[in-house]
Design a protein around this motif. Structure first.
Motif, PDB file in Angstrom:
ATOM      1  N   HIS B  41       0.822  -1.206   0.000  1.00 20.40           N
ATOM      2  CA  HIS B  41       0.000   0.000   0.000  1.00 20.40           C
ATOM      3  C   HIS B  41       0.850   1.247   0.000  1.00 20.40           C
ATOM      4  CE1 HIS B  41      -3.670  -2.150   0.165  1.00 20.40           C
ATOM      5  NE2 HIS B  41      -3.420  -2.711   1.340  1.00 20.40           N
ATOM      6  N   LEU B  46      -0.031   5.374  -0.358  1.00 22.75           N
ATOM      7  CA  LEU B  46      -0.779   5.702   0.849  1.00 22.75           C
ATOM      8  C   LEU B  46       0.166   6.152   1.958  1.00 22.75           C
ATOM      9  CD1 LEU B  46      -3.409   2.824   1.068  1.00 22.75           C
ATOM     10  CD2 LEU B  46      -3.779   5.200   0.409  1.00 22.75           C
ATOM     11  N   ASP B  50      -2.529   5.232   6.833  1.00 21.07           N
ATOM     12  CA  ASP B  50      -3.578   4.666   5.984  1.00 21.07           C
ATOM     13  C   ASP B  50      -3.199   3.273   5.498  1.00 21.07           C
ATOM     14  OD1 ASP B  50      -5.005   6.881   6.395  1.00 21.07           O
ATOM     15  OD2 ASP B  50      -4.564   7.823   4.437  1.00 21.07           O
ATOM     16  N   ALA B  51      -1.928   3.129   5.167  1.00 25.29           N
ATOM     17  CA  ALA B  51      -1.472   1.822   4.673  1.00 25.29           C
ATOM     18  C   ALA B  51      -1.698   0.748   5.729  1.00 25.29           C
ATOM     19  CB  ALA B  51       0.010   1.899   4.306  1.00 25.29           C
ATOM     20  N   LEU B  53      -3.880   0.837   8.243  1.00 22.00           N
ATOM     21  CA  LEU B  53      -5.316   0.612   8.421  1.00 22.00           C
ATOM     22  C   LEU B  53      -5.861  -0.289   7.325  1.00 22.00           C
ATOM     23  CD1 LEU B  53      -6.707   4.085   9.541  1.00 22.00           C
ATOM     24  CD2 LEU B  53      -6.633   1.932  10.839  1.00 22.00           C
ATOM     25  N   GLU B  54      -5.476   0.038   6.101  1.00 22.49           N
ATOM     26  CA  GLU B  54      -5.959  -0.726   4.957  1.00 22.49           C
ATOM     27  C   GLU B  54      -5.496  -2.191   5.048  1.00 22.49           C
ATOM     28  OE1 GLU B  54      -8.056   0.138   2.830  1.00 22.49           O
ATOM     29  OE2 GLU B  54      -7.901  -1.512   1.369  1.00 22.49           O
ATOM     30  N   ALA B  55      -4.218  -2.326   5.426  1.00 19.68           N
ATOM     31  CA  ALA B  55      -3.659  -3.678   5.532  1.00 19.68           C
ATOM     32  C   ALA B  55      -4.397  -4.478   6.599  1.00 19.68           C
ATOM     33  CB  ALA B  55      -2.169  -3.601   5.863  1.00 19.68           C
ATOM     34  N   ARG B  57      -7.429  -4.089   7.567  1.00 22.66           N
ATOM     35  CA  ARG B  57      -8.757  -4.403   7.079  1.00 22.66           C
ATOM     36  C   ARG B  57      -8.715  -5.625   6.171  1.00 22.66           C
ATOM     37  NH1 ARG B  57     -11.900  -3.670   3.084  1.00 22.66           N
ATOM     38  NH2 ARG B  57     -10.356  -2.586   1.825  1.00 22.66           N
ATOM     39  N   GLU B  58      -7.727  -5.610   5.318  1.00 24.84           N
ATOM     40  CA  GLU B  58      -7.640  -6.740   4.376  1.00 24.84           C
ATOM     41  C   GLU B  58      -7.308  -8.051   5.065  1.00 24.84           C
ATOM     42  OE1 GLU B  58      -5.695  -6.464   0.548  1.00 24.84           O
ATOM     43  OE2 GLU B  58      -5.673  -4.277   0.804  1.00 24.84           O
TER      44      GLU B  58
END
Lengths: 116, 884
Positions: B41, B46, B50-51, B53-55, B57-58
């Motif tokens: 990410h 990102l 954010d990276a 958080l996104e990671a 989530r995934e």
């Protein structure tokens, strides 16, 4: 890539195992690589919570279909590498046959519904 | 089987270890994956945050993956059960009061039951420590008075000569000895003389040294001895050179030839004995048909049935009765299997009864548990109904309820083992004998299994009923009916039935305990004809080596009586063949000279006590007419006798017995009646009591074995005399130990210890049963009161007085108690009858006690209901109605 193209988040039960077995049939891989490969080969249409891969791998290991060793990844970190066992290979063939016959059965039923 | 168990354990262990490893591995793999995702990410532009958080989530819910991996290493059903148990544990922890009560009730119930099972197992089910012990028989010469009579030496030799179905026979005679070593004080030890075939017949091989040689019963070669392992350890410090050493037994040197294995020290059979010597076989002994002193054990040849052996024994007995009518008339011979002899005639019945009674305690505890669970389930029925409405299956609804009762039962079972172990400790302590021997109960796998089984049965039987009740509820109705949860009618009836059952069982327990307490009390207070308060007693055995003849025994007796009588604080001293407190097993047959001779075998029998002149004063036995013995009744003087009142009445009616002559069938103890003494009652329950008692002067029949009685002067405590007596006796003969020298009250306290233990057990059961049952009725009434608070409020509002409401509450409890008591009466009467069967000689069928027990039960129930009734009296109508 619209939502409609995406298969639902929750994979059909048992399909994740089949996907992993198939991915491991050609190579010895760690979890990250398995996830990448599934994404690449399925053209990102099979989305899964990536973490759910790991309990599945442990389950397959417990059943003796895959075995694992700790090794060093390309990036130089230690990672757990999984490979198929002989039993795993047999299981892959069985499951694949099941799946294909299931798909074809489903397809013919659905076609019949449409044509009628 | 053990190999299998180990393998299973190993798999479990490695799984356990692997599980920890698997979780650690999973964490490492997930971290690795997360790092890759973040990097990806970041590469897409990102921000760091954010990276991440996104990671995350995934990746998904990491803790659920962990749970899933954990389940991977467990079978699925187990994982399910584990979850249910954890949930149950949390929910139980939220109501500690309920949990503590339930666990305690079960611990007491199962604990009592487990201890009884352990006793039954040790006494009835566990074989004696002899190989092929089922082939071992004891052979008795039974008479009406004494069904377990012993054989005389001549009888035994006749039996050996016949052999019959017995491959091997042995006989032994009990006789305590003094064991002395140079430089050590003499000690009285339990000993027996045995035929050389003794250990071979039993199948016991000495651990050290050798068995007796076949010719070691020849006089002159007989001075050898085997020791018990306990004696070797305690007295000789386990020294390895014990075999071949010389020890002094009754003042004579004996060679130690062997030490028995520790398994021989089995308290159930001959474990209390420490010294084993050969029975010397001389002509005089071989011809003795009169003295029934030998216990005989035979090992049946392989393949011989018990019935065959019984037939042989009975036939031999009948033949001897014809050949020697003077001795054997009226006797029959019988065989008893050796294992049956250790249990006593009524042992298994009494033990079975105790198991049954402990089962009652358990049942009361269980029905309490059921009531508690039921109440708990009812108060949760809204929650359950809600879950049912949301689509939970019946199994899913049941699981947490069953898991809870399972958890309570297992915790109760674990605590029960502690209770049982404590009980066994108490029993060992209570039974510790003079020789350090103890009643030791086995706690092994079957006993643990019993406790576990009892817990599981409890959990299923008494946890499932309330659970099933709750899932049967109609969710619609339950949700609609709101907060008022009195439970429906059938449910209340079920709870009341449980209470009634508890009271019925409690009454049975109370009645049993009550009648036994009274019976034993009566026995202990059956002290007619003697007065033990100021007495010290001891046993004395003069070794034949040093005191070979009557003259020397008599001389020592005179010396000892003189010396002890001169001690300060001593009022009087006597020697007698028996103490007045216990039975006199020396029964002799008489006929009155000048009266027609009764039929052979029907001559009156009297229990003989051979006494020195001061005996009557010392023991406190009143001489009601004639005179006691005195100094003129020497060996050379005419033979004289004193009889008791029962014998005087029985033989002579109203005529004066003084001056009459009695002829003894054995010839030796005939004489003229010079006095009549009061009847003496022993505190030992005797199955066939001999009412006639007869006394003879010790000078005319000197006994090497005698009981010493010392009466303390008024104001002198008897315990203060003990050391002075010991000192004086040691001065007279340093090789002569005194057996159990102690105040007579201490001797008496020890006497009925088995009955005392049974009494304690019965009291404990009754107290537990009564306590648990009153707890049960209290709980149910209190709950009903709480639920009927609204109703009472309305009653108050309509003008009811406190008294009216109290009466309603009390009446509802008393009704249950009365019904339970009525049902329990029959059971209580039955238990009394059972106790009477198991304890002949005690008066145990007592209707008054039964009535008293019922009354006590009702009073206790009244008290248990009184507390909730008072609470009902304090209801404020307005508050209660507003809370509705």
């Amino acid at each position: 890539m619209g939502e409609m193209d995406k298969v639902r988040n929750e994979l059909l039960q048992g399909t994740l195992d089949l996907l992993i077995l198939r991915t491991l049939s050609g190579a010895t891989l760690h979890g990250w690589d398995i996830a990448k490969r599934i994404a690449v080969v399925s053209k990102d249409r099979l989305s899964l919570k990536q973490g759910s891969l790991y309990p599945a791998l442990h389950r397959l290991e417990e059943r003796g279909w895959v075995e694992a060793d700790w090794g060093v990844s390309d990036a130089g970190r230690s990672a757990k590498f999984y490979r198929l066992t002989r039993a795993g290979r047999r299981q892959l063939e069985t499951e694949k046959a099941h799946w294909l016959s299931f798909v074809s059965a489903m397809a013919s039923v659905l076609d019949m519904e449409e044509s009628s | 089987v053990i190999g299998e168990r180990l393998r299973w354990l190993r798999t479990r262990l490695s799984r356990l270890l692997r599980r920890g490893k698997a979780e650690a591995e999973l964490d490492a793999e997930l971290a690795f994956h997360l790092d890759h995702l973040v990097a990806e990410h970041r590469a897409r532009g990102l921000s760091e945050r954010d990276a991440l958080l996104e990671a995350r989530r995934e990746l998904g819910d990491v803790s659920s993956y962990r749970e899933e991996v954990r389940d991977t290493w467990r079978p699925p059903e187990l994982a399910e059960l584990w979850r249910a148990l954890r949930f149950a544990a949390r929910s139980l922890a939220r109501s500690p009061g309920f949990t503590a009560l339930a666990v305690a009730a079960l611990a007491l119930g199962i604990g009592a039951n487990t201890m009884m099972f352990s006793a039954f197992r040790t006494l009835v089910l566990k074989p004696l420590p002899y190989p092929e012990g089922e082939r071992l028989d004891r052979i008795d010469r039974s008479t009406a008075q004494n069904p377990e009579g012993r054989l005389s030496p001549a009888d035994y030799l006749d039996l050996v000569a016949q052999g019959g179905p017995y491959a091997s026979l042995t006989a032994y005679a009990l006789g305590d000895v003094s064991l002395a070593e140079p430089g050590q004080p003499p000690e009285m030890v339990r000993a027996m003389r045995v035929t050389p075939s003794f250990f071979g017949t039993l199948g016991v091989t000495p651990e050290l040294g050798r068995d007796l040689a076949p010719d070691e019963d020849v006089p002159g070669r007989h001075r050898v001895v085997l020791l018990s392992r306990r004696c070797w350890q305690n007295r000789f410090g386990g020294r390895p050179d014990i075999v071949g050493r010389t020890v002094r037994v009754d003042g004579e040197p004996h060679d130690v030839v062997g030490v028995l294995p520790s398994s021989f020290n089995d308290w159930r059979h001959l474990g209390v004995f420490d010294v084993f010597r050969p029975l010397p076989r001389d002509a005089a002994l071989a011809a003795d048909r009169q003295s029934a002193v030998l216990r005989v054990i035979g090992r049946r040849a392989p393949g011989v049935s018990p019935e065959e052996a019984a037939g042989f024994v009975a036939h031999l007995g009948a033949r001897l009765a014809t050949d020697h009518p003077d001795v054997h008339a009226g006797t029959t011979w019988r065989r008893v299997s050796l294992s049956a002899t250790v249990q006593g005639q009524s042992g298994p019945v009494m033990l079975g009864m105790c198991i049954g009674l402990s089962g009652f305690v358990l049942l009361i505890a269980c029905s309490n548990l059921a009531n508690l669970l039921l109440a708990r389930t009812v108060s949760r029925s809204r929650e359950i109904a809600l879950r049912a409405a949301l689509g939970a299956s019946r199994g899913q609804l049941l699981r947490p309820l069953v898991a809870e009762s399972l958890l309570v039962a297992l915790a109760g079972g674990a605590c029960a083992l502690l209770v049982a172990l404590w009980g066994a400790d108490y029993l060992a302590l209570r039974s510790t004998g003079d020789n350090g021997e103890q009643v030791v109960l086995d706690f092994d796998w079957p006993v643990f299994g019993w406790a576990l089984g009892a817990s599981l049965v409890t959990a299923v039987a008494f946890g499932l009923a309330p659970a099933l009740y709750s899932v049967r509820l109609d969710p619609h109705e339950t949700l609609k009916s709101g907060a008022r949860m009195t439970g429906d009618r059938s449910h209340r009836r079920f709870r009341h039935a449980l209470i009634v059952g508890q009271f019925a069982l409690a009454l049975i327990l109370l009645a049993g305990a009550g009648s036994f307490i009274r019976g034993l009390d009566e026995l202990n207070h059956r002290r007619a004809g003697w007065d033990s308060g100021a007495l010290v007693n001891a046993g004395l055995v003069l070794p034949a080596a040093k005191y070979p003849d009557a003259g020397r025994i008599d001389a020592f007796h005179r010396l000892a009586l003189g010396r002890l009588g001169a001690l300060p604080g001593v009022a009087s001293v006597s020697l007698s063949s028996f103490t007045p407190f216990f039975n006199w097993p020396d029964v002799r047959r008489y006929r009155v000279e000048g009266q027609p001779r009764p039929e052979t075998g029907r001559e009156p029998a009297a229990a003989m006590n051979v006494v020195t002149p001061a005996y009557f004063d010392t023991a406190g036995t009143r001489v009601v007419s004639g005179r006691p013995f005195d100094a003129r009744d020497t060996a050379e003087a005419p033979a004289v006798l004193v009889i008791n009142q029962a014998m005087a009445r029985g033989l002579f009616g109203d005529a004066d017995p003084l001056g009459q002559r009695l002829a003894a069938l054995d010839g030796g103890s005939s004489g003229e009646i010079v006095g009549v003494a009061a009847d003496v009652k022993s505190i030992v329950p005797d199955p066939g009591p001999v009412a006639y008692q007869i006394y003879r002067p010790m000078a005319q029949e000197p006994r090497a074995r005698a009981e010493l009685l010392v009466r303390a002067a008024p104001g002198v405590p008897p315990s203060g005399l003990v050391e002075a007596i010991r000192g004086a006796m040691t001065e007279l003969d340093p090789d002569l130990p005194l057996r159990r020298l102690q105040p007579a009250e201490a001797t008496l306290a020890r006497a009925n210890y088995q009955s005392g233990v049974l009494r304690d057990i019965l009291i404990a059961f009754a107290a537990l049963g009564l306590g648990l049952a009153s707890l049960g009725v209290y709980g149910v009434i209190a709950r009903t009161m709480a639920q009927r608070a609204g109703e009472f409020a309305i009653r108050y509002a309509l003008g009811a007085r406190v008294r009216d409401v109290t009466r309603i509450v009390l009446a509802s409890g008393i009704r249950l108690a009365l019904l339970g008591a009525a049902l329990g009466l029959a059971g209580g009467a039955g238990l009394m009858r059972l106790l009477a069967y198991g304890n002949p000689g005690m008066r145990l069928e007592r209707p008054l006690v039964l009535a008293g027990a019922a009354l006590l039960l009702v009073v206790v129930a009244l008290l248990a209901c009184w507390l909730p009734a008072r609470r009902a009296a304090r209801i404020q109508p307005m508050d209660a109605l507003r809370a509705e």
